[in-house]
Design a protein around this motif. Sequence first.
Motif, PDB file in Angstrom:
ATOM      1  N   ILE A 177      15.077 -14.657 -22.628  1.00 36.29           N
ATOM      2  CA  ILE A 177      15.385 -13.442 -23.394  1.00 36.29           C
ATOM      3  C   ILE A 177      16.684 -12.819 -22.895  1.00 36.29           C
ATOM      4  CG2 ILE A 177      14.574 -11.108 -23.992  1.00 36.29           C
ATOM      5  CD1 ILE A 177      13.067 -13.460 -25.313  1.00 36.29           C
ATOM      6  N   ARG A 178      16.854 -12.857 -21.576  1.00 38.07           N
ATOM      7  CA  ARG A 178      18.082 -12.304 -20.995  1.00 38.07           C
ATOM      8  C   ARG A 178      19.302 -13.040 -21.556  1.00 38.07           C
ATOM      9  NH1 ARG A 178      17.941 -13.479 -15.150  1.00 38.07           N
ATOM     10  NH2 ARG A 178      16.157 -12.112 -15.008  1.00 38.07           N
ATOM     11  N   GLU A 179      19.218 -14.372 -21.589  1.00 43.95           N
ATOM     12  CA  GLU A 179      20.336 -15.168 -22.105  1.00 43.95           C
ATOM     13  C   GLU A 179      20.601 -14.841 -23.581  1.00 43.95           C
ATOM     14  OE1 GLU A 179      22.093 -18.036 -20.395  1.00 43.95           O
ATOM     15  OE2 GLU A 179      21.499 -16.515 -18.936  1.00 43.95           O
ATOM     16  N   THR A 180      19.505 -14.678 -24.325  1.00 44.94           N
ATOM     17  CA  THR A 180      19.652 -14.374 -25.760  1.00 44.94           C
ATOM     18  C   THR A 180      20.337 -13.029 -25.944  1.00 44.94           C
ATOM     19  OG1 THR A 180      17.627 -15.625 -26.199  1.00 44.94           O
ATOM     20  CG2 THR A 180      18.388 -14.144 -27.935  1.00 44.94           C
ATOM     21  N   MET A 181      19.904 -12.018 -25.165  1.00 39.81           N
ATOM     22  CA  MET A 181      20.523 -10.681 -25.303  1.00 39.81           C
ATOM     23  C   MET A 181      21.996 -10.747 -24.914  1.00 39.81           C
ATOM     24  SD  MET A 181      17.614  -7.960 -24.110  1.00 39.81           S
ATOM     25  CE  MET A 181      17.471  -8.539 -22.438  1.00 39.81           C
ATOM     26  N   ARG A 182      22.272 -11.483 -23.822  1.00 42.74           N
ATOM     27  CA  ARG A 182      23.662 -11.582 -23.350  1.00 42.74           C
ATOM     28  C   ARG A 182      24.543 -12.204 -24.411  1.00 42.74           C
ATOM     29  NH1 ARG A 182      26.423  -8.536 -21.044  1.00 42.74           N
ATOM     30  NH2 ARG A 182      27.796  -9.110 -22.704  1.00 42.74           N
ATOM     31  N   SER A 183      24.012 -13.279 -25.029  1.00 44.20           N
ATOM     32  CA  SER A 183      24.816 -13.968 -26.018  1.00 44.20           C
ATOM     33  C   SER A 183      25.043 -13.080 -27.256  1.00 44.20           C
ATOM     34  CB  SER A 183      24.151 -15.308 -26.334  1.00 44.20           C
ATOM     35  OG  SER A 183      24.016 -15.527 -27.668  1.00 44.20           O
ATOM     36  N   LEU A 184      24.042 -12.285 -27.635  1.00 40.55           N
ATOM     37  CA  LEU A 184      24.230 -11.368 -28.769  1.00 40.55           C
ATOM     38  C   LEU A 184      25.287 -10.319 -28.430  1.00 40.55           C
ATOM     39  CD1 LEU A 184      20.482 -10.910 -29.796  1.00 40.55           C
ATOM     40  CD2 LEU A 184      22.268 -12.035 -31.147  1.00 40.55           C
ATOM     41  N   GLY A 185      25.234  -9.807 -27.204  1.00 43.42           N
ATOM     42  CA  GLY A 185      26.244  -8.838 -26.762  1.00 43.42           C
ATOM     43  C   GLY A 185      27.634  -9.456 -26.788  1.00 43.42           C
ATOM     44  N   ASP A 186      27.728 -10.716 -26.356  1.00 43.56           N
ATOM     45  CA  ASP A 186      29.025 -11.397 -26.345  1.00 43.56           C
ATOM     46  C   ASP A 186      29.545 -11.663 -27.749  1.00 43.56           C
ATOM     47  OD1 ASP A 186      29.068 -11.362 -23.617  1.00 43.56           O
ATOM     48  OD2 ASP A 186      28.273 -13.389 -23.379  1.00 43.56           O
ATOM     49  N   GLN A 187      28.614 -11.737 -28.718  1.00 42.47           N
ATOM     50  CA  GLN A 187      29.037 -11.951 -30.114  1.00 42.47           C
ATOM     51  C   GLN A 187      29.510 -10.659 -30.777  1.00 42.47           C
ATOM     52  OE1 GLN A 187      25.692 -13.837 -32.175  1.00 42.47           O
ATOM     53  NE2 GLN A 187      25.386 -15.132 -30.384  1.00 42.47           N
ATOM     54  N   GLY A 188      29.481  -9.551 -30.025  1.00 43.14           N
ATOM     55  CA  GLY A 188      29.980  -8.294 -30.586  1.00 43.14           C
ATOM     56  C   GLY A 188      28.892  -7.358 -31.070  1.00 43.14           C
ATOM     57  N   LYS A 189      27.620  -7.826 -30.990  1.00 35.23           N
ATOM     58  CA  LYS A 189      26.522  -6.942 -31.371  1.00 35.23           C
ATOM     59  C   LYS A 189      26.355  -5.862 -30.301  1.00 35.23           C
ATOM     60  CE  LYS A 189      25.048  -9.748 -34.700  1.00 35.23           C
ATOM     61  NZ  LYS A 189      25.313  -9.410 -36.102  1.00 35.23           N
ATOM     62  N   THR A 190      25.764  -4.742 -30.698  1.00 38.03           N
ATOM     63  CA  THR A 190      25.349  -3.750 -29.707  1.00 38.03           C
ATOM     64  C   THR A 190      23.864  -3.980 -29.463  1.00 38.03           C
ATOM     65  OG1 THR A 190      26.905  -2.168 -30.644  1.00 38.03           O
ATOM     66  CG2 THR A 190      25.206  -1.298 -29.164  1.00 38.03           C
ATOM     67  N   VAL A 191      23.509  -4.226 -28.217  1.00 37.10           N
ATOM     68  CA  VAL A 191      22.109  -4.466 -27.873  1.00 37.10           C
ATOM     69  C   VAL A 191      21.639  -3.330 -26.973  1.00 37.10           C
ATOM     70  CG1 VAL A 191      20.467  -6.042 -26.767  1.00 37.10           C
ATOM     71  CG2 VAL A 191      22.458  -6.969 -27.994  1.00 37.10           C
ATOM     72  N   LEU A 192      20.650  -2.584 -27.440  1.00 39.81           N
ATOM     73  CA  LEU A 192      20.041  -1.551 -26.586  1.00 39.81           C
ATOM     74  C   LEU A 192      18.718  -2.116 -26.100  1.00 39.81           C
ATOM     75  CD1 LEU A 192      20.112   1.541 -25.646  1.00 39.81           C
ATOM     76  CD2 LEU A 192      18.416   1.880 -27.442  1.00 39.81           C
ATOM     77  N   VAL A 193      18.584  -2.250 -24.791  1.00 40.68           N
ATOM     78  CA  VAL A 193      17.347  -2.820 -24.255  1.00 40.68           C
ATOM     79  C   VAL A 193      16.712  -1.830 -23.282  1.00 40.68           C
ATOM     80  CG1 VAL A 193      18.733  -4.158 -22.606  1.00 40.68           C
ATOM     81  CG2 VAL A 193      16.330  -4.725 -22.910  1.00 40.68           C
ATOM     82  N   SER A 194      15.482  -1.434 -23.599  1.00 42.23           N
ATOM     83  CA  SER A 194      14.815  -0.509 -22.689  1.00 42.23           C
ATOM     84  C   SER A 194      14.017  -1.302 -21.673  1.00 42.23           C
ATOM     85  CB  SER A 194      13.873   0.419 -23.460  1.00 42.23           C
ATOM     86  OG  SER A 194      12.624  -0.201 -23.643  1.00 42.23           O
ATOM     87  N   SER A 195      13.949  -0.777 -20.475  1.00 42.71           N
ATOM     88  CA  SER A 195      13.181  -1.465 -19.434  1.00 42.71           C
ATOM     89  C   SER A 195      12.907  -0.514 -18.284  1.00 42.71           C
ATOM     90  CB  SER A 195      13.971  -2.678 -18.923  1.00 42.71           C
ATOM     91  OG  SER A 195      13.248  -3.327 -17.909  1.00 42.71           O
ATOM     92  N   HIS A 196      11.785  -0.773 -17.595  1.00 41.16           N
ATOM     93  CA  HIS A 196      11.577  -0.043 -16.346  1.00 41.16           C
ATOM     94  C   HIS A 196      11.899  -0.953 -15.170  1.00 41.16           C
ATOM     95  CE1 HIS A 196       7.748  -2.061 -17.152  1.00 41.16           C
ATOM     96  NE2 HIS A 196       7.587  -2.091 -15.844  1.00 41.16           N
ATOM     97  N   ILE A 197      12.332  -2.181 -15.459  1.00 42.80           N
ATOM     98  CA  ILE A 197      12.671  -3.112 -14.373  1.00 42.80           C
ATOM     99  C   ILE A 197      14.181  -3.171 -14.244  1.00 42.80           C
ATOM    100  CG2 ILE A 197      12.359  -5.443 -13.483  1.00 42.80           C
ATOM    101  CD1 ILE A 197       9.904  -5.595 -15.384  1.00 42.80           C
TER     102      ILE A 197
END
Length: 352
Positions: A177-197
């Motif tokens: 999931i981390r890799e997927t979010m990173r790749s979306l961010g690199d594609q120019g998307k804005t990714v807001l990810v909430s976490s307590h970790i």
Amino acid sequence: MAVPDLAIETHGLRKTYRTVRGRTVGVESLDLAVPVGGVHGFLGPNGSGKTTTIRMLLGLVRPDSGTASVFGVEVPRHLPDVVARVGAIVESPKFFPAFSARRNLVLLADGIGAPRTRVDEVIEQVGLAGRSRDRYRTYSLGMKQRLAIAATLLKDPDLLIFDEPTNGLDPAGIHEIRETMRSLGDQGKTVLVSSHILAEVEQVADTVSIVTRGRLVASGRVADLLGEATGASVLVRVAPDDVGTAERVLVTAGHVVRSEDGALVVDGATDAAALNRLLGEQGVWASEIVVRRPDLEQVFLGLTQHDVPGGTSHRSERRLWGGGGRTARHGGPDGTAADAGTSDESTDEVRA
Ligand SMILES: Nc1ncnc2c1ncn2[C@@H]1O[C@H](COP(=O)(O)OP(=O)(O)OP(=O)(O)O)[C@@H](O)[C@H]1O
């Protein structure tokens, strides 16, 4: 119209819930600024108001007061104008277990009016190309979560909102999931990810907002937050016979030194090479020398340790956006989709 440089902006956002015991504060007074493009971590301990904030942004919960905007559009008032640019995974969508991932996505694409050509693109985007014809029920939790992300991507949203996306996943799933979010961010998307970790988000986020008790306590680039934090040190290990000499050399040079497990720790130092040179000039050779920097977890603890449980004592917020401090990734294709999840929690909640 000017292109806003903030994907999400809130001012004094507040939400209380009616409960049998009276009113519970979900979000106290939140000022959030999420730059366009890249991955933004929305961090805070359990109960700090992350989910409530996300639900307010998606029009699932009505704020008591304050303002919120998405890509410069005020929400929830004008949510329909921007909802097509927002995709959210607040809870997992339902897929047919006996159908392949691909078939599930084709059905979804037809249902929401997205072109079928998007299906293979989103499968590729989340790295499921090799398994897309396998039945959904054979998928690991990580793959199921990536398929949920693929479903959200079908209409090509500019902003993706993930609420605790790695909950319940094993380390391999978390990595996926981390890799997927990173790749979306690199594609120019804005990714807001909430976490307590915090440690988990530290590895993927460009920028973060740290909240506690429904208030922002710090925001900015991860690197700046870590760089600004105090608490760095250098651990120096020398031969047991040299410990006394090494300590004397370091203290004489003005360093604050303490011992830890037979090694010396130079608090506040980060220049390992300078310390190494200093010791070497006095004939003491380090067998180990390590720079130790605080991680996001320590930064967070440092910011929140003065909070009084149930009280009103809050450290003032720190913003590290400074000139050029914002993540400078802009763009991303204009999207048309939103999957704003469902609401089932409270009588106070609304749908836009
Ligand atoms: N529907 C609701 N009714 C009453 N209180 C609620 C409701 N939803 C949230 N709360 C309360 O609001 C506060 C913030 O909760 P919220 O779920 O937004 O925090 P969170 O940071 O997302 O926590 P977590 O990481 O545990 O999901 C908590 O005290 C919670 O108990």
